[in-house]
Enzyme design. Structure first.
Site, PDB file in Angstrom:
ATOM      1  N   ARG A  12      -3.324   1.847  -9.439  1.00 26.69           N
ATOM      2  CA  ARG A  12      -2.435   2.814  -8.780  1.00 26.69           C
ATOM      3  C   ARG A  12      -1.186   3.128  -9.595  1.00 26.69           C
ATOM      4  NH1 ARG A  12      -3.318   0.855  -2.437  1.00 26.69           N
ATOM      5  NH2 ARG A  12      -5.246   2.064  -2.206  1.00 26.69           N
ATOM      6  N   ASP A  16       0.820  -1.226   0.000  1.00 25.04           N
ATOM      7  CA  ASP A  16       0.000   0.000   0.000  1.00 25.04           C
ATOM      8  C   ASP A  16       0.849   1.269   0.000  1.00 25.04           C
ATOM      9  OD1 ASP A  16      -2.218  -1.616   0.039  1.00 25.04           O
ATOM     10  OD2 ASP A  16      -2.542  -1.436   2.201  1.00 25.04           O
TER      11      ASP A  16
HETATM   12  O1  S3P Z   1      -5.245  -8.123   4.475  1.00 27.83           O
HETATM   13  C1  S3P Z   1      -5.258  -6.887   4.562  1.00 27.83           C
HETATM   14  O2  S3P Z   1      -5.651  -6.287   5.586  1.00 27.83           O
HETATM   15  C2  S3P Z   1      -4.774  -6.105   3.400  1.00 27.83           C
HETATM   16  C3  S3P Z   1      -4.081  -6.726   2.398  1.00 27.83           C
HETATM   17  C4  S3P Z   1      -3.590  -6.048   1.202  1.00 27.83           C
HETATM   18  O3  S3P Z   1      -4.402  -6.416   0.094  1.00 27.83           O
HETATM   19  P1  S3P Z   1      -4.127  -7.757  -0.791  1.00 27.83           P
HETATM   20  O4  S3P Z   1      -4.365  -8.924   0.035  1.00 27.83           O
HETATM   21  O5  S3P Z   1      -5.141  -7.643  -1.908  1.00 27.83           O
HETATM   22  O6  S3P Z   1      -2.723  -7.599  -1.274  1.00 27.83           O
HETATM   23  C5  S3P Z   1      -3.598  -4.542   1.347  1.00 27.83           C
HETATM   24  O7  S3P Z   1      -3.447  -3.926   0.091  1.00 27.83           O
HETATM   25  C6  S3P Z   1      -4.844  -4.029   2.009  1.00 27.83           C
HETATM   26  O8  S3P Z   1      -4.808  -2.636   2.209  1.00 27.83           O
HETATM   27  C7  S3P Z   1      -5.029  -4.650   3.379  1.00 27.83           C
HETATM   28  C1  PEP Z   2      -5.757  -1.638  -0.818  1.00 29.52           C
HETATM   29  C2  PEP Z   2      -6.248  -1.063   0.274  1.00 29.52           C
HETATM   30  O1  PEP Z   2      -7.364  -1.441   0.962  1.00 29.52           O
HETATM   31  P1  PEP Z   2      -8.512  -2.488   0.626  1.00 29.52           P
HETATM   32  O2  PEP Z   2      -7.943  -3.566  -0.264  1.00 29.52           O
HETATM   33  O3  PEP Z   2      -8.951  -2.981   1.949  1.00 29.52           O
HETATM   34  O4  PEP Z   2      -9.608  -1.724  -0.063  1.00 29.52           O
HETATM   35  C3  PEP Z   2      -5.533   0.080   0.880  1.00 29.52           C
HETATM   36  O5  PEP Z   2      -5.936   0.494   1.984  1.00 29.52           O
HETATM   37  O6  PEP Z   2      -4.570   0.633   0.304  1.00 29.52           O
END
Ligand code: S3P
Ligand code: PEP
Length: 443
Positions: free
Chosen positions: A357, A326
């Protein structure tokens, strides 16, 4: 709901030195998990430091809809009386997860092995994101799933009445896929196994163990193998949520690029599965001192002292991507102020977040005079030590894109605008007052 709010254009201007303490909110990943595991436990889970961003509030509302008693008892302090593993009741209405990929994917997992039906929706951004990565393994447990074309929301899940345990090798590094499977595995008999090639954030594993589940992780030739014993009785636990390193990244970045700055960011999680940005910044020559390393609520935390200084471009290896997934938008802003090229490899997952992104950062940086190159899974930023600014970035309902460009504008020659800052409330509702308190000129 965040998705119904009007667009909020905002502008950031070159600011004087940033100083003082930036106390960022609770970790978003841990906040979602505390509510979901609290709802699956027997007894009362008291949560302190919960992130009260819209993403997490939508998860709290969903847990109430599945039958848990969820109550806000103070500032960031919440009480959850759970229904026990397999105890979810069928919700009356649709479960609207707003902007949150974590919320919808984890909750789908948590209900998929209970014989109830639920329909999930989200905002325009969430409705574009891929869900088959989670619903495919949930179908292996025996859940019946109906999705819109392309595996997108709205999705209806009829949970398995006689779930089977699953052994699943995740096709992409994703803590959301891993966590959805583990949560589904809670109500399946026998062992559910998730194998991941690259380790991803391990908050689910830590918290499941804390709530009394039998879960272990081994490193084998296949990768990281996580084994969960099904049908535990989860026991309610107090959860102290550490501060979010992904939110901390914004004031940290601002202090690194605004000349003369020095700020302190207390109590930030230093979980190694979330630490990639900080490793990268040290390689770039950033002046970051880590103080008071300690453990809080089962997670390592520390205070950060961050000072402005000169930075150099680096190459971020693909193997580090999961630990800073992120943070690439804000890293690309910092990279624009470094001397030389910063290459970010193995970042194709950025294309399926709240927005694409890679594209959003590339276009917004170009609009502000920064040269960038992109491939399907890489982004290169040509840093020149200074950034002209003067452009407007399109944020596509993406909180991290919005915050990244506002931070950019604090050190550009001309102001930087964004078309919509409203989504910032999904993960960092106090972003604006916090940044203003340390001296940022934005609004
Ligand atoms: O498990 C989590 O809390 C998260 C995992 C990540 O996503 P991905 O599992 O799609 O990589 C991240 O980008 C997201 O903000 C939070
Ligand atoms: C990818 C993100 O969140 P989520 O996947 O939970 O929407 C984020 O917070 O950058």
């Amino acid at each position: 709901m965040s998705h119904s709010s009007d667009p909020r254009p905002m502008t950031a201007r070159r600011s004087g030195p940033l100083t003082g303490t930036a106390t960022v909110p609770g970790d978003k990943s841990i906040s979602h998990r505390a509510l979901i595991l609290g709802a699956l436990s027997v007894g009362e889970t008291r949560i302190t430091g919960l992130l009260e961003g819209q993403d997490v509030l939508d998860t709290a509302k969903a847990m109430a809809a599945f039958g848990a008693q969820v109550e806000r008892v103070g500032d960031g302090e919440w009480s959850v009386h759970g229904v026990g593993v397999g105890g979810y009741s069928e919700p009356d209405g649709v479960i609207d997860c707003g902007n949150s990929g974590t919320g919808v994917r984890l909750i789908m997992g948590a209900m998929a092995t209970t014989p109830i039906a639920a329909t999930f929706t989200g905002d325009a951004s969430l409705s574009r994101r891929p869900m088959a990565r989670v619903t495919d393994p949930l179908a292996l447990f025996g859940a019946q799933i109906t999705a819109r074309e392309g595996g997108r929301l709205p999705i209806t899940i009829r949970g398995a009445a006689n779930p089977l345990p699953v052994r699943y090798h995740t096709p992409v590094a994703s803590a959301q896929i891993k966590s959805a499977i583990l949560l589904a595995g809670l109500n399946a008999p026998g062992e559910t196994v998730v194998i991941e090639t690259e380790p991803t954030r391990d908050h689910s594993e830590r918290m499941l163990a804390g709530f009394g589940a039998d879960i272990r992780t081994e490193r084998t030739d296949e990768g990281h193998v996580i084994t969960l014993q099904g049908r535990p009785e989860l026991r309610a636990q107090p959860v102290a949520v550490p501060r979010d390193p992904s939110s901390a990244a914004f004031p940290v970045a601002a202090a690194l690029i605004v000349p003369g700055s020095e700020i302190r960011v207390p109590g930030v999680s230093r979980n190694p599965t979330r630490d990639g940005l900080y490793v990268t910044l040290l390689e770039m020559g950033a002046d970051i001192i880590v103080e008071n390393e300690r453990e809080e609520g089962g997670e390592p935390v520390a205070d950060l002292v961050v000072r402005h200084g000169s930075l150099k471009g680096v190459t971020v290896p693909a193997g580090r991507a999961a630990s800073m997934i992120d943070e690439f938008p804000i890293l690309s802003v910092i990279a624009a102020f470094a001397e030389g090229r910063t290459v970010m490899n193995g970042v194709s997952e950025l294309r399926v977040k709240e927005s694409d992104r890679i594209d959003a950062m590339a276009r917004g940086l170009e609009a502000n005079g920064v040269r960038v190159e992109e491939t399907k899974d890489s982004l290169t930023v040509h840093g020149m030590g200074r950034v002209p600014g003067g452009g407007t970035a399109v944020t596509h309902l993406d909180h991290r894109i919005a915050m990244s460009f506002l931070v950019l504008g604090l050190a550009t020659e001309e102001p930087v605008s964004i078309d919509d800052g409203a989504p910032i409330a999904t993960s960092f509702p106090d972003f604006l007052p916090l940044m203003r308190r340390i001296g940022a000129d934005l609004g």
